[in-house]
Scaffold this active site. Structure first.
Site, PDB file in Angstrom:
ATOM      1  N   ASN A   7       0.855  -1.193   0.000  1.00  0.00           N
ATOM      2  CA  ASN A   7       0.000   0.000   0.000  1.00  0.00           C
ATOM      3  C   ASN A   7       0.894   1.248   0.000  1.00  0.00           C
ATOM      4  OD1 ASN A   7      -1.460   2.257   1.102  1.00  0.00           O
ATOM      5  ND2 ASN A   7      -3.076   0.839   1.692  1.00  0.00           N
ATOM      6  N   ASP A  51      -0.169   4.491   0.079  1.00  0.00           N
ATOM      7  CA  ASP A  51      -0.853   5.704   0.569  1.00  0.00           C
ATOM      8  C   ASP A  51       0.076   6.641   1.338  1.00  0.00           C
ATOM      9  OD1 ASP A  51      -3.130   4.476  -0.352  1.00  0.00           O
ATOM     10  OD2 ASP A  51      -4.048   4.193   1.622  1.00  0.00           O
ATOM     11  N   HIS A  52       0.947   6.043   2.186  1.00  0.00           N
ATOM     12  CA  HIS A  52       1.764   6.899   3.057  1.00  0.00           C
ATOM     13  C   HIS A  52       2.741   7.769   2.278  1.00  0.00           C
ATOM     14  CE1 HIS A  52      -0.126   5.376   6.457  1.00  0.00           C
ATOM     15  NE2 HIS A  52       0.881   4.844   7.131  1.00  0.00           N
ATOM     16  N   ARG A  59       3.245  18.714   2.391  1.00  0.00           N
ATOM     17  CA  ARG A  59       3.771  19.947   1.805  1.00  0.00           C
ATOM     18  C   ARG A  59       2.898  20.487   0.683  1.00  0.00           C
ATOM     19  NH1 ARG A  59       9.063  22.058   2.698  1.00  0.00           N
ATOM     20  NH2 ARG A  59       9.172  21.940   4.960  1.00  0.00           N
ATOM     21  N   HIS A  71      -5.593   3.641  -1.517  1.00  0.00           N
ATOM     22  CA  HIS A  71      -6.933   3.884  -0.968  1.00  0.00           C
ATOM     23  C   HIS A  71      -7.359   5.274  -1.419  1.00  0.00           C
ATOM     24  CE1 HIS A  71      -9.636   3.808   2.917  1.00  0.00           C
ATOM     25  NE2 HIS A  71     -10.289   4.197   1.837  1.00  0.00           N
ATOM     26  N   ARG A  94      -9.822   8.019  -1.015  1.00  0.00           N
ATOM     27  CA  ARG A  94     -10.899   8.478  -0.125  1.00  0.00           C
ATOM     28  C   ARG A  94     -11.663   9.584  -0.809  1.00  0.00           C
ATOM     29  NH1 ARG A  94     -10.616   7.451   5.478  1.00  0.00           N
ATOM     30  NH2 ARG A  94      -9.047   5.894   5.936  1.00  0.00           N
ATOM     31  N   ARG A 103      -7.557  12.830   0.520  1.00  0.00           N
ATOM     32  CA  ARG A 103      -6.583  13.411   1.447  1.00  0.00           C
ATOM     33  C   ARG A 103      -5.156  12.927   1.197  1.00  0.00           C
ATOM     34  NH1 ARG A 103      -7.440   9.843   6.892  1.00  0.00           N
ATOM     35  NH2 ARG A 103      -9.616  10.420   6.835  1.00  0.00           N
ATOM     36  N   HIS A 104      -5.004  11.758   0.585  1.00  0.00           N
ATOM     37  CA  HIS A 104      -3.643  11.353   0.198  1.00  0.00           C
ATOM     38  C   HIS A 104      -3.607  10.952  -1.281  1.00  0.00           C
ATOM     39  CE1 HIS A 104      -5.389   7.565   1.500  1.00  0.00           C
ATOM     40  NE2 HIS A 104      -5.139   7.760   2.776  1.00  0.00           N
ATOM     41  N   GLU A 118      -8.551   0.429  -2.983  1.00  0.00           N
ATOM     42  CA  GLU A 118      -9.413   0.366  -1.785  1.00  0.00           C
ATOM     43  C   GLU A 118     -10.349   1.552  -1.824  1.00  0.00           C
ATOM     44  OE1 GLU A 118      -7.373   0.538   1.933  1.00  0.00           O
ATOM     45  OE2 GLU A 118      -6.257  -1.268   1.503  1.00  0.00           O
ATOM     46  N   THR A 143      -7.174   5.840   9.887  1.00  0.00           N
ATOM     47  CA  THR A 143      -7.026   4.721   8.946  1.00  0.00           C
ATOM     48  C   THR A 143      -8.296   3.882   9.078  1.00  0.00           C
ATOM     49  OG1 THR A 143      -5.648   2.822   8.329  1.00  0.00           O
ATOM     50  CG2 THR A 143      -5.759   3.323  10.664  1.00  0.00           C
ATOM     51  N   THR A 144      -8.466   2.900   8.196  1.00  0.00           N
ATOM     52  CA  THR A 144      -9.666   2.067   8.250  1.00  0.00           C
ATOM     53  C   THR A 144      -9.760   1.429   9.637  1.00  0.00           C
ATOM     54  OG1 THR A 144      -9.145   1.564   5.959  1.00  0.00           O
ATOM     55  CG2 THR A 144     -10.918   0.296   6.968  1.00  0.00           C
ATOM     56  N   GLU A 159     -10.685 -10.045   2.437  1.00  0.00           N
ATOM     57  CA  GLU A 159      -9.467  -9.600   3.125  1.00  0.00           C
ATOM     58  C   GLU A 159      -9.801  -9.570   4.609  1.00  0.00           C
ATOM     59  OE1 GLU A 159      -7.418  -5.947   1.936  1.00  0.00           O
ATOM     60  OE2 GLU A 159      -6.507  -5.873   3.934  1.00  0.00           O
ATOM     61  N   HIS A 197      -3.843  -5.234   7.651  1.00  0.00           N
ATOM     62  CA  HIS A 197      -4.055  -4.113   8.561  1.00  0.00           C
ATOM     63  C   HIS A 197      -3.219  -4.290   9.814  1.00  0.00           C
ATOM     64  CE1 HIS A 197      -5.745  -0.520  10.234  1.00  0.00           C
ATOM     65  NE2 HIS A 197      -6.194  -0.281   9.031  1.00  0.00           N
ATOM     66  N   GLY A 198      -2.240  -3.409   9.960  1.00  0.00           N
ATOM     67  CA  GLY A 198      -1.403  -3.386  11.160  1.00  0.00           C
ATOM     68  C   GLY A 198      -0.279  -4.401  11.157  1.00  0.00           C
ATOM     69  N   HIS A 232       1.844   0.573   6.258  1.00  0.00           N
ATOM     70  CA  HIS A 232       2.553   1.393   7.236  1.00  0.00           C
ATOM     71  C   HIS A 232       3.936   0.853   7.624  1.00  0.00           C
ATOM     72  CE1 HIS A 232       2.740   4.412  10.462  1.00  0.00           C
ATOM     73  NE2 HIS A 232       3.478   3.492  11.047  1.00  0.00           N
TER      74      HIS A 232
HETATM   75  N1  PXP Z   1      -6.007  -3.408   4.302  1.00  0.00           N
HETATM   76  C1  PXP Z   1      -6.907  -2.402   4.349  1.00  0.00           C
HETATM   77  C2  PXP Z   1      -8.315  -2.708   3.971  1.00  0.00           C
HETATM   78  C3  PXP Z   1      -6.540  -1.107   4.741  1.00  0.00           C
HETATM   79  O1  PXP Z   1      -7.457  -0.127   4.778  1.00  0.00           O
HETATM   80  C4  PXP Z   1      -5.192  -0.860   5.065  1.00  0.00           C
HETATM   81  C5  PXP Z   1      -4.754   0.522   5.452  1.00  0.00           C
HETATM   82  O2  PXP Z   1      -4.904   1.378   4.381  1.00  0.00           O
HETATM   83  C6  PXP Z   1      -4.280  -1.935   4.978  1.00  0.00           C
HETATM   84  C7  PXP Z   1      -4.717  -3.206   4.625  1.00  0.00           C
HETATM   85  C8  PXP Z   1      -2.834  -1.766   5.291  1.00  0.00           C
HETATM   86  O3  PXP Z   1      -2.697  -1.500   6.650  1.00  0.00           O
HETATM   87  P1  PXP Z   1      -1.297  -1.047   7.231  1.00  0.00           P
HETATM   88  O4  PXP Z   1      -0.984   0.298   6.633  1.00  0.00           O
HETATM   89  O5  PXP Z   1      -1.518  -0.990   8.707  1.00  0.00           O
HETATM   90  O6  PXP Z   1      -0.297  -2.096   6.817  1.00  0.00           O
END
Ligand code: PXP
Length: 239
Positions: free
Chosen positions: A7, A9-10, A18, A43, A45, A49-50, A70, A100-101, A151, A191-192, A214
């Site tokens: 992912n 997004d970050h 910036r 993702h 949104r 926002r990102h 996503e 986050t989700t 998922e 996630h996480g 992340h």
């Molecule tokens: N899966 C879904 C559905 C998510 O929304 C996210 C966060 O955007 C992730 C996985 C990835 O999570 P993490 O950034 O904590 O690895």
């Protein structure tokens, strides 16, 4: 051998800090693929926002592996998905104020909505994943609503602190993965997850793919994107 989707997004979040044009999630997606990622996730949104429409358009043009978008079921986002046609969409719940989700879909109480959106996406040739908690009823309802992939939300497992809580959440994920596979749906998880808490997952062969953002980007700040991705690919490919 499990697969890894990254992912990005970050990277867009840093850019937006910036409000300029770097770092570019599209460039990082290319590096991630060269380092062995099996897919790229972003993702989109409603408030952009990102990730922005521009990122999604360019990712669609440049990603060589698999692009997973996503999004929630908001009409504008569904229209965007139908226009851009990523390889797959992961439906997630979305609250404006969340960082986050925060949890899985409530398919039981919103079945008609998810069914309608899923059938539109599938008609356009996009496979559809439902982000759900490891809850057997939600998973069965996701099958009825047309999901191709589940998922499983690993967030509660990752947030648990005591060993007994960790084991309890992990066992739920294990059972959810077995049920999903029995229902002949593909099993993803995310996630996480990080370089430590993912190790336990080697005992769940049903999980075909991990979605991670992340922890990879956090490690990349220290060791670089290429190394951070190679290390995670190495871990999941042993499962
Ligand atoms: N899966 C879904 C559905 C998510 O929304 C996210 C966060 O955007 C992730 C996985 C990835 O999570 P993490 O950034 O904590 O690895």
């Amino acid at each position: 051998m499990a697969l890894l989707s990254v992912n990005v997004d970050h990277i867009a979040t840093i850019r937006e800090a910036r409000g300029i044009d770097e770092p570019d999630p599209v460039l990082v997606a290319g590096i991630a693929e060269l380092a062995g990622a099996d897919g790229i996730i972003c993702h989109l949104r409603k408030d952009q926002r990102h990730i922005k429409d521009r990122d999604l358009r360019l990712l669609k043009e440049t990603v060589k592996t698999k692009l997973n978008l996503e999004m929630s079921t908001v009409k504008e986002l569904v229209d965007t998905a139908l226009t851009i046609k990523p390889d797959m969409v992961t439906l997630v719940p979305e609250k404006r104020e969340e960082l986050t989700t925060e949890g899985g879909l409530d398919v039981i109480h919103n079945k008609e909505e998810y069914k309608r959106v899923t059938s539109k996406l599938k008609e356009a040739g996009i496979s559809v994943s439902f982000f759900t908690d490891p809850d057997p009823d939600q998973i069965k309802e996701s099958l009825n609503a047309g999901a191709d992939i589940i998922e499983i939300n690993t967030g509660h497992y990752c947030e648990a602190r005591s060993e007994s809580e960790i084991l309890r959440h992990f066992e739920k994920i294990n059972e959810a993965a077995k049920l999903t596979s029995k229902l002949r749906l593909k099993v993803h998880a995310g996630h996480g997850l990080n370089y430590v808490n993912i190790k336990r997952f080697s005992s769940i062969p049903e999980i075909e793919e991990y979605s991670i953002g992340h922890s990879i980007i956090a490690r990349a700040v220290i060791v670089g994107i290429d190394q951070a991705i190679r290390e995670m690919v190495k871990l999941v490919s042993q499962f």
